[in-house]
Every structure is written in structure tokens, then in C-alpha cells.
Write an enzyme that holds these catalytic residues in place. Structure first.
Site, PDB file in Angstrom:
ATOM      1  N   ARG A  45      29.085  75.155 -29.936  1.00  0.00           N
ATOM      2  CA  ARG A  45      28.031  75.822 -30.714  1.00  0.00           C
ATOM      3  C   ARG A  45      28.778  77.514 -30.624  1.00  0.00           C
ATOM      4  O   ARG A  45      28.852  78.086 -31.850  1.00  0.00           O
ATOM      5  CB  ARG A  45      26.829  75.953 -30.441  1.00  0.00           C
ATOM      6  CG  ARG A  45      25.946  76.958 -30.701  1.00  0.00           C
ATOM      7  CD  ARG A  45      24.378  76.682 -30.866  1.00  0.00           C
ATOM      8  NE  ARG A  45      23.921  76.021 -29.435  1.00  0.00           N
ATOM      9  CZ  ARG A  45      24.012  76.747 -28.510  1.00  0.00           C
ATOM     10  NH1 ARG A  45      24.346  78.094 -28.188  1.00  0.00           N
ATOM     11  NH2 ARG A  45      23.436  75.993 -27.221  1.00  0.00           N
TER      12      ARG A  45
ATOM     13  N   TYR B  19      18.730  82.173 -56.470  1.00  0.00           N
ATOM     14  CA  TYR B  19      18.407  80.613 -56.268  1.00  0.00           C
ATOM     15  C   TYR B  19      16.983  80.594 -55.614  1.00  0.00           C
ATOM     16  O   TYR B  19      16.430  81.177 -54.667  1.00  0.00           O
ATOM     17  CB  TYR B  19      19.529  80.180 -55.210  1.00  0.00           C
ATOM     18  CG  TYR B  19      19.158  78.970 -54.542  1.00  0.00           C
ATOM     19  CD1 TYR B  19      19.084  77.583 -55.441  1.00  0.00           C
ATOM     20  CD2 TYR B  19      19.127  78.720 -53.209  1.00  0.00           C
ATOM     21  CE1 TYR B  19      18.538  76.598 -54.843  1.00  0.00           C
ATOM     22  CE2 TYR B  19      18.687  77.602 -52.737  1.00  0.00           C
ATOM     23  CZ  TYR B  19      18.783  76.280 -53.547  1.00  0.00           C
ATOM     24  OH  TYR B  19      18.557  74.888 -52.946  1.00  0.00           O
TER      25      TYR B  19
ATOM     26  N   ASP C 257      25.556  87.634 -52.782  1.00  0.00           N
ATOM     27  CA  ASP C 257      25.708  86.381 -52.681  1.00  0.00           C
ATOM     28  C   ASP C 257      26.901  85.834 -53.717  1.00  0.00           C
ATOM     29  O   ASP C 257      26.582  86.202 -54.994  1.00  0.00           O
ATOM     30  CB  ASP C 257      24.548  85.484 -52.977  1.00  0.00           C
ATOM     31  CG  ASP C 257      24.322  84.062 -52.852  1.00  0.00           C
ATOM     32  OD1 ASP C 257      25.797  83.557 -53.312  1.00  0.00           O
ATOM     33  OD2 ASP C 257      23.614  83.374 -52.645  1.00  0.00           O
TER      34      ASP C 257
ATOM     35  N   LYS D 119      29.392  74.889 -52.508  1.00  0.00           N
ATOM     36  CA  LYS D 119      29.661  74.780 -53.791  1.00  0.00           C
ATOM     37  C   LYS D 119      31.285  74.678 -54.308  1.00  0.00           C
ATOM     38  O   LYS D 119      31.839  73.948 -53.745  1.00  0.00           O
ATOM     39  CB  LYS D 119      28.862  75.917 -54.665  1.00  0.00           C
ATOM     40  CG  LYS D 119      27.266  75.923 -54.058  1.00  0.00           C
ATOM     41  CD  LYS D 119      26.498  74.876 -54.879  1.00  0.00           C
ATOM     42  CE  LYS D 119      25.180  74.554 -54.111  1.00  0.00           C
ATOM     43  NZ  LYS D 119      24.555  75.535 -53.419  1.00  0.00           N
TER      44      LYS D 119
END
Ligand code: P1T
Length: 386
Positions: free
Chosen positions: A49, A102, A174, A199
């Protein structure tokens, strides 16, 4: 190494950086790393992690794409966004955000971060004056997409960076729609870039991921602390898939754009289409800004179909190659109705105020053969007329 594709292919995967001279980075699945001496327990890799060799290689590559000093990889775009907000804001802080974002980003802002006392004001950021007017004493951050999802509106990154900085606030961009191939917000003055790696960057609709890129060391160290402390990290296998995708980002984007430009023109001429939103069209109200700020216009477009929601539903259901699906940026063409799908979580009045009509159809233009795509749209329109 200067060129975009050279860096996309080689950074983080230099032969000689691995034990066997692998040309492709290996996948390090181990969650933990053993030491022989207690004195070494916090040296090198400790726990995946906190740090993982495959994720590290991906982060080097991601940084190279935006010409950034640092990049961090997350388990989704929203996880990346949440970590930015958690790392840099506190109760009482205020954020000015583009009203066209979004739907999931607005849900995160209003329904999650709002509960922790962070306030958001939404403005039409196409006009920098609206942003300047919305600033308050506690405004710590401006948050924009450009082009926006789904209406392809643009914001002037340079102008907004100046407004943010003169107020002591950070500008977050973004950059998911434009991709680093067509636009580099850090070079235009932004402080933080976020991406839904799901994406174009990964590009094959087979991995959900997110990224943050920054140049400032202090911001980076806060983000790095929260990446580990919050824990929404990208897995080693997904990191590897994203690295594989990045190698073809440039060639994919060229083809996405070529197809999107041709389809935008086709739609603009079609009698069943009310209006097309694509920054590459002369008719786009901010085409001039797109030319200045971007190196290309990307593969996303939207359009309003004549006949309202009923026609929109019949049209998207009749297509054979364009898959009726959320998401975007993969090699395959996708189509959706924002009011019913990606932006359904935004209340109707707010959607209408922004300009997201029920008849709006959003297209993620893939890299299939253009003739097949046009033929599919053609048969969809023909069936509407039957
Ligand atoms: O889905 P995720 O990887 O968590 O990324 C969220 C996100 C962030 N920013 C932008 C501009 C986005 O478009 C998205 C995700 N968008 C979709 C799933 C969609 O269909 O629009």
C-alpha cells in the site's frame, strides 16, 4: 528523451533497471517485503500500500506524460480526487468549481466532502470573471475540467491560474478528456492535474484507475502521505495494464481525434441533429481558446438530437457498433445519454441550468474504421425516420 511517445514507451521501463533486463516491466505482486535485520525494516519497499515497484514504475511514466516532477496512482479517478481534497483541505474551506463536471465528481463534492464542512460554489468557468466573483476569504481551491464532461466547455487555464494564485488558492485541472497528449495544464500554470486513468490513458476499457500529477514538493509529500494513509492505491496488475496502455496513447489519440472530427462534421450537417459540441469545430464558441491551449481536440463529442428524450433513446438503442455504455476513452466507440446515465445524479433543474438537455447524446469516438462508424450512425438515423 524528449518526445511524447519515446517517453511514454521507455520511462519507467529502461532495460537494465531490472534483474534480467526485461524490456517490459515485471508485475510485482508481493504485498510485503522481508528484511534480514530489524535495522532495515523501514528501508526500501516495506508494504505494497505504501510503495510497490510496479506502481512506482507507472508513477514515473505518468509523471513523464505531464512533464511533472511527481505522479501518484490511485484505484480510480474518484479515489484520486478524494485524496486531493482530503490531503489539502480542512473543515470550513471553500472550493470554486466549474458547474459542468462529471456527475460523480459533483456527487463526491456535495454528498461526501460537504459532510466534512467543505463548501463548493459552482460557476460557469468559461468566463474567468465568474470565477473571480465567486472567490471568498476561505477559498483554497479552484477545480475545473477542460473540456468538460459532457458539454465540451473550455476554461482558460492560464487566466484561472493567475486568479487562483493572486488569491492564494490552488488550481486543479481534471485533464481526463484532453489527455496529456493534447494538453498539459501544469505548463499553463495549474498546480495539480487529476486524471481518470480508466479512460484514454489506459485506453482499453479494462482497468479502473486514477492519477494525480504535481510539481510542488510540499503538495507532493502531503498527497503521498494521504495515498498511504487513506489507502486507495492502484494494484500492481492494474498498474501494469496502465503502463501497457500508455505506450500507444499518442497513436490512439491521433486516430480518436481524426474519427471524432469527421463524425462531428457529419453530425453538424445532419438534419436530425440540433447542435454539436466539439472544440475542433469552427462553430464551437471557444474554438479559438481550444487552438491556443490544446494541441488537438480529442475524441469526445456530444450532440442534441431532434425529437427529445424519446428520439435519443431510440437512436442509442438502435446502434450496432457504438456500445450503449458509460465511460469513455477506450478503443471502442461508446454512446450514452448523460441525463439518464453519467449525469443522472445531478438534479434536473441544475442539469438544465448547465445546459444538459434530455436530448443530449455523448459519444466517445473509438478508433474503429471511420466508414463503419458513419454507416452505423446513418442506419440509426434512418431507423428514427421509419
Ligand atoms: O470513473 P473514475 O475512474 O473514478 O473517474 C471519475 C472521472 C473523473 N473525471 C472525469 C472527467 C470523468 O469522466 C470520470 C469518469 N467518467 C465516467 C465514468 C463517464 O462515463 O463520464
Amino acid at each position: 528523451m524528449k518526445g511524447f511517445s519515446t517517453k511514454a514507451i521507455h520511462v519507467g521501463e529502461e532495460p537494465g533497471s531490472t534483474l534480467h533486463g526485461d524490456v517490459v516491466s515485471p508485475i510485482h505482486l508481493s504485498t510485503t517485503f522481508a528484511k534480514t535485520r530489524i535495522a532495515d525494516v523501514d528501508k526500501g519497499y516495506v508494504y505494497s500500500r505504501t510503495g510497490n515497484p510496479t506502481r512506482d514504475r507507472l508513477e514515473e511514466k505518468l509523471a513523464a506524460l505531464e512533464n511533472a516532477r511527481y505522479a501518484l496512482a490511485f484505484s480510480s479517478g474518484l479515489a484520486a480526487e478524494a485524496t486531493v481534497l482530503l490531503a489539502l483541505l480542512r473543515e470550513g474551506d471553500h472550493v470554486v468549481a466549474f458547474d459542468d463536471l462529471y456527475g460523480g465528481t459533483r456527487r463526491l463534492f456535495d454528498r461526501v466532502m460537504g459532510r466534512f464542512g467543505i463548501r463548493f460554489t459552482y460557476v460557469d468557468a468559461r468566463d474567468p470573471g465568474n470565477v473571480a466573483k465567486a472567490l471568498e476569504r476561505g477559498t483554497r481551491m479552484l477545480w475545473i475540467e477542460t473540456p468538460t464532461n459532457p458539454l465540451m466547455k473550455l476554461a482558460d487555464i492560464k487566466a484561472l491560474a493567475e486568479i487562483a494564485h493572486s488569491h492564494g488558492a490552488l488550481l486543479v485541472v481534471d485533464n481526463t478528456f484532453a489527455t496529456p497528449y493534447f494538453q498539459n495544464p501544469l505548463e499553463l500554470g495549474a498546480d495539480i492535474v487529476v486524471h481518470s486513468v480508466t479512460k484514454y490513458i489506459a485506453g482499453h476499457s479494462d482497468v479502473v484507475g486514477g492519477a494525480v500529477m504535481v510539481n510542488d514538493e510540499e503538495i507532493h509529500s502531503k498527497l503521498r502521505f494521504h495515498q498511504n494513509a487513506v489507502g486507495a492505491v492502484l494494484s500492481p496488475f492494474d498498474s501494469w495494464l496502465v503502463m501497457r496502455g500508455i505506450k500507444t496513447l499518442a497513436v490512439r489519440m491521433e486516430r480518436h481525434e481524426r474519427n471524432a472530427m469527421a463524425i462531428a462534421r457529419y453530425l453538424e450537417d445532419h438534419p436530425m441533429v440540433e447542435r454539436v459540441y466539439y472544440p475542433g469545430l469552427q462553430s464551437h464558441p471557444q474554438h479559438g481558446l481550444a487552438r491556443r491551449q490544446m494541441r488537438g481536440y480529442g475524441g469526445m463529442l456530444s450532440f442534441e438530437i431532434r425529437g427529445g428524450l424519446d428520439a435519443a433513446v431510440r437512436f442509442v438503442e438502435s446502434l450496432r457498433i457504438f456500445a450503449l455504455a458509460e465511460s469513455l476513452g477506450g478503443v471502442e466507440s461508446l454512446i450514452e445519454i448523460p441525463a439518464l446515465m453519467t449525469h443522472a445524479s445531478i438534479p434536473r433543474e441544475e442539469r438544465e441550468r448547465i445546459g444538459i438537455k434530455d436530448s443530449l447524446i455523448r459519444v466517445s469516438v473509438g478508433i474503429e474504421d471511420l466508414e463503419d462508424l458513419i454507416e452505423d450512425l446513418d442506419q440509426g438515423f434512418r431507423r428514427l425516420g421509419e
